[in-house]
Enzyme design. Structure first.
Site, PDB file in Angstrom:
ATOM      1  CB  CYS A 128     -26.153  11.200  20.301  1.00 23.91           C
ATOM      2  SG  CYS A 128     -26.567   9.714  21.220  1.00 23.91           S
ATOM      3  CG  HIS A 261     -26.772  10.634  16.277  1.00 16.53           C
ATOM      4  ND1 HIS A 261     -25.740   9.769  16.553  1.00 16.53           N
ATOM      5  CD2 HIS A 261     -27.782  10.310  17.134  1.00 16.53           C
ATOM      6  CE1 HIS A 261     -26.104   8.959  17.532  1.00 16.53           C
ATOM      7  NE2 HIS A 261     -27.335   9.263  17.898  1.00 16.53           N
ATOM      8  CG  ASN A 291     -27.436   5.730  18.685  1.00 15.39           C
ATOM      9  OD1 ASN A 291     -26.356   6.304  18.726  1.00 15.39           O
ATOM     10  ND2 ASN A 291     -28.557   6.273  19.141  1.00 15.39           N
TER      11      ASN A 291
HETATM   12  O1  UT7 Z   1     -29.091   8.665  20.105  1.00 11.84           O
HETATM   13  C1  UT7 Z   1     -29.931   9.677  20.553  1.00 11.84           C
HETATM   14  C2  UT7 Z   1     -31.055   9.850  19.664  1.00 11.84           C
HETATM   15  N1  UT7 Z   1     -31.962   8.716  19.790  1.00 11.84           N
HETATM   16  C3  UT7 Z   1     -32.927   8.582  18.946  1.00 11.84           C
HETATM   17  O2  UT7 Z   1     -33.035   9.365  18.021  1.00 11.84           O
HETATM   18  C4  UT7 Z   1     -33.956   7.509  19.180  1.00 11.84           C
HETATM   19  C5  UT7 Z   1     -35.316   8.060  18.866  1.00 11.84           C
HETATM   20  N2  UT7 Z   1     -36.404   7.076  19.008  1.00 11.84           N
HETATM   21  C6  UT7 Z   1     -36.550   6.049  18.171  1.00 11.84           C
HETATM   22  O3  UT7 Z   1     -35.750   5.816  17.294  1.00 11.84           O
HETATM   23  C7  UT7 Z   1     -37.792   5.209  18.308  1.00 11.84           C
HETATM   24  O4  UT7 Z   1     -38.706   5.842  19.194  1.00 11.84           O
HETATM   25  C8  UT7 Z   1     -37.521   3.772  18.829  1.00 11.84           C
HETATM   26  C9  UT7 Z   1     -36.795   2.983  17.750  1.00 11.84           C
HETATM   27  C10 UT7 Z   1     -36.703   3.813  20.088  1.00 11.84           C
HETATM   28  C11 UT7 Z   1     -38.845   3.067  19.108  1.00 11.84           C
HETATM   29  O5  UT7 Z   1     -39.649   3.056  17.944  1.00 11.84           O
HETATM   30  P1  UT7 Z   1     -41.179   3.464  18.044  1.00 11.84           P
HETATM   31  O6  UT7 Z   1     -41.740   3.330  16.697  1.00 11.84           O
HETATM   32  O7  UT7 Z   1     -41.247   4.820  18.699  1.00 11.84           O
HETATM   33  O8  UT7 Z   1     -41.773   2.328  18.966  1.00 11.84           O
HETATM   34  P2  UT7 Z   1     -42.513   2.466  20.372  1.00 11.84           P
HETATM   35  O9  UT7 Z   1     -41.551   2.843  21.436  1.00 11.84           O
HETATM   36  O10 UT7 Z   1     -43.729   3.303  20.184  1.00 11.84           O
HETATM   37  O11 UT7 Z   1     -42.977   0.985  20.618  1.00 11.84           O
HETATM   38  C12 UT7 Z   1     -43.968   0.379  19.758  1.00 11.84           C
HETATM   39  C13 UT7 Z   1     -44.211  -1.028  20.244  1.00 11.84           C
HETATM   40  C14 UT7 Z   1     -44.492  -1.132  21.730  1.00 11.84           C
HETATM   41  O12 UT7 Z   1     -45.445  -2.161  21.920  1.00 11.84           O
HETATM   42  P3  UT7 Z   1     -47.008  -1.819  22.127  1.00 11.84           P
HETATM   43  O13 UT7 Z   1     -47.040  -0.940  23.366  1.00 11.84           O
HETATM   44  O14 UT7 Z   1     -47.426  -1.101  20.889  1.00 11.84           O
HETATM   45  O15 UT7 Z   1     -47.610  -3.150  22.322  1.00 11.84           O
HETATM   46  C15 UT7 Z   1     -43.192  -1.574  22.328  1.00 11.84           C
HETATM   47  O16 UT7 Z   1     -43.345  -2.302  23.522  1.00 11.84           O
HETATM   48  O17 UT7 Z   1     -43.042  -1.829  20.018  1.00 11.84           O
HETATM   49  C16 UT7 Z   1     -42.662  -2.480  21.239  1.00 11.84           C
HETATM   50  N3  UT7 Z   1     -41.208  -2.612  21.242  1.00 11.84           N
HETATM   51  C17 UT7 Z   1     -40.573  -3.670  20.715  1.00 11.84           C
HETATM   52  N4  UT7 Z   1     -41.034  -4.778  20.115  1.00 11.84           N
HETATM   53  C18 UT7 Z   1     -40.115  -5.659  19.674  1.00 11.84           C
HETATM   54  C19 UT7 Z   1     -40.287  -1.746  21.729  1.00 11.84           C
HETATM   55  N5  UT7 Z   1     -39.056  -2.237  21.528  1.00 11.84           N
HETATM   56  C20 UT7 Z   1     -39.199  -3.423  20.901  1.00 11.84           C
HETATM   57  C21 UT7 Z   1     -38.296  -4.389  20.429  1.00 11.84           C
HETATM   58  N6  UT7 Z   1     -38.804  -5.485  19.825  1.00 11.84           N
HETATM   59  N7  UT7 Z   1     -36.958  -4.232  20.529  1.00 11.84           N
END
Ligand code: UT7
Length: 334
Positions: A128, A261, A291
């Site tokens: 990225c 990005h 993205n």
């Molecule tokens: O391109 C390179 C650069 N990439 C980035 O900058 C990405 C950086 N990371 C992010 O943007 C975020 O970490 C994400 C958008 C990927 C995830 O957001 P988050 O707030 O960190 O969520 P999380 O991974 O902590 O997940 C929170 C909850 C989890 O459930 P529990 O364990 O709290 O029950 C996940 O299982 O959300 C759940 N979850 C979803 N729920 C519904 C994860 N993905 C989804 C989904 N729909 N698509």
């Protein structure tokens, strides 16, 4: 005599003289994607995706469309905007993590599809951060006299490497391409760059498979520790912006537009706040594009120019961050 020592001793700079982009026509909303994923037993929702990322929709390429196809369309638009023909270009760099083939490079395929030959053409792999890396390489080659007119392209078909059983990643990415023409100039355009990588974090965002013996060994699908990437991204983006401003002798207040990005609106707005920039100065297309990895910055740049928000003469802070772990910033006077 090298070309850099020929002609006059006037300083040689590079400038962006045209931009273009291409999104595949199929637009997939969160609701449509959630319905498709539900059929696989994967649960997600428009509410979750919008709240955590700011993404409302993304574009997916048809199965027979490759990165080079999107790249060529973006390149043609950029050439037209710059008033240049493909045969005037002496350098093509394609930043991509989803090349058409293992080899030759997507850049060579783009060159062939543009109907030209002879100029240098290669791919650059920095995930990225690929576009800010590629822009820096093109600027360096132009300043040194190794090139005069470059096409710098970010092009991706990330839909090909998504695991549609992993809701933590498959809702985030989309396909597209963006391109710029960069030309030698006696006026500064690309002011300064600041590039970094930290290979200790290879595992937090990767497609670990490789080809061996005619087979893909390991997984050919994207894996990401989203929280780890999030934490690293927030820290490095402010530092890279400050470093590039210092190199150029500029201040936060000199930035007319921040074009980071496009991965997550929360990271992007956080970076703008740290740089004390009002959110009106943030170019955000992640909501409509998702993205698109190396394509995200030139796509956002082109959309903002064509919509009339960004004008010639404006100062742009471009910032990339992603797999590797890689990151970097480029400060540009348009
Ligand atoms: O391109 C390179 C650069 N990439 C980035 O900058 C990405 C950086 N990371 C992010 O943007 C975020 O970490 C994400 C958008 C990927 C995830 O957001 P988050 O707030 O960190 O969520 P999380 O991974 O902590 O997940 C929170 C909850 C989890 O459930 P529990 O364990 O709290 O029950 C996940 O299982 O959300 C759940 N979850 C979803 N729920 C519904 C994860 N993905 C989804 C989904 N729909 N698509």
């Amino acid at each position: 005599m090298t070309s850099s020592s020929s002609a006059s001793n006037a300083p040689r700079f590079s400038r962006i003289t045209g931009t273009g982009s291409m999104l595949p026509p199929r637009r997939v909303t969160n609701a449509e994607l959630a319905a498709e994923l539900a059929g696989r037993g994967v649960e997600t929702s428009d509410d979750w995706i919008v709240a955590r990322t700011g993404i409302h929709a993304r574009h997916f390429a048809a199965p027979d469309v490759n990165s080079s196809d999107l790249a060529v369309q973006a390149a043609r638009h950029a050439l037209e905007a710059a008033g240049r023909h493909a045969d005037e270009i002496d350098l093509i760099i394609v930043a991509t993590s989803t090349p058409d083939m293992v080899f030759p490079s997507t850049a060579c395929i783009v060159q062939q599809k543009l109907g030209v030959q002879g100029c240098a053409a290669f791919d650059l792999q920095a995930v990225c951060s690929g576009f800010v890396y590629a822009l820096t390489v093109a600027d360096s080659m132009i300043r040194s006299g190794a090139a005069s007119k470059a096409l710098v392209i970010g092009a991706e078909v990330f839909s090909r490497i998504l695991d549609f059983n992993d809701r933590g990643t498959c809702v985030l990415f989309g396909d597209g391409a963006g391109a710029v023409v960069v030309e030698a100039s006696d006026q500064p355009g690309i002011l300064a760059s600041d590039l970094h990588a930290d290979g200790r974090h290879v595992d937090i965002l990767c497609v670990p498979g490789h080809v061996s013996g005619g087979q893909v060994q390991g997984s050919a699908l994207l894996k990401m520790d989203g929280q780890a990437v999030f934490k690293l991204a927030v820290g490095v983006l402010e530092a890279a912006a400050r470093a590039v401003l210092a190199k150029a002798g500029r201040q936060d207040a000199d930035i007319d537009w921040l074009i980071p990005h496009q991965a997550n609106i929360r990271i992007m707005e956080g970076t703008a706040r740290k740089l004390k920039l009002p959110l009106e100065k943030l170019i955000a297309t992640v909501g409509e594009h998702g993205n698109t990895s190396a394509a995200s910055i030139p796509l956002a740049l082109d959309h903002a120019i064509r919509s009339g928000r960004i004008q010639r003469g404006d100062t742009l802070m471009l910032e990339g961050v992603g797999g590797g772990f890689t990151w970097g910033a480029v400060l540009v006077d348009l």
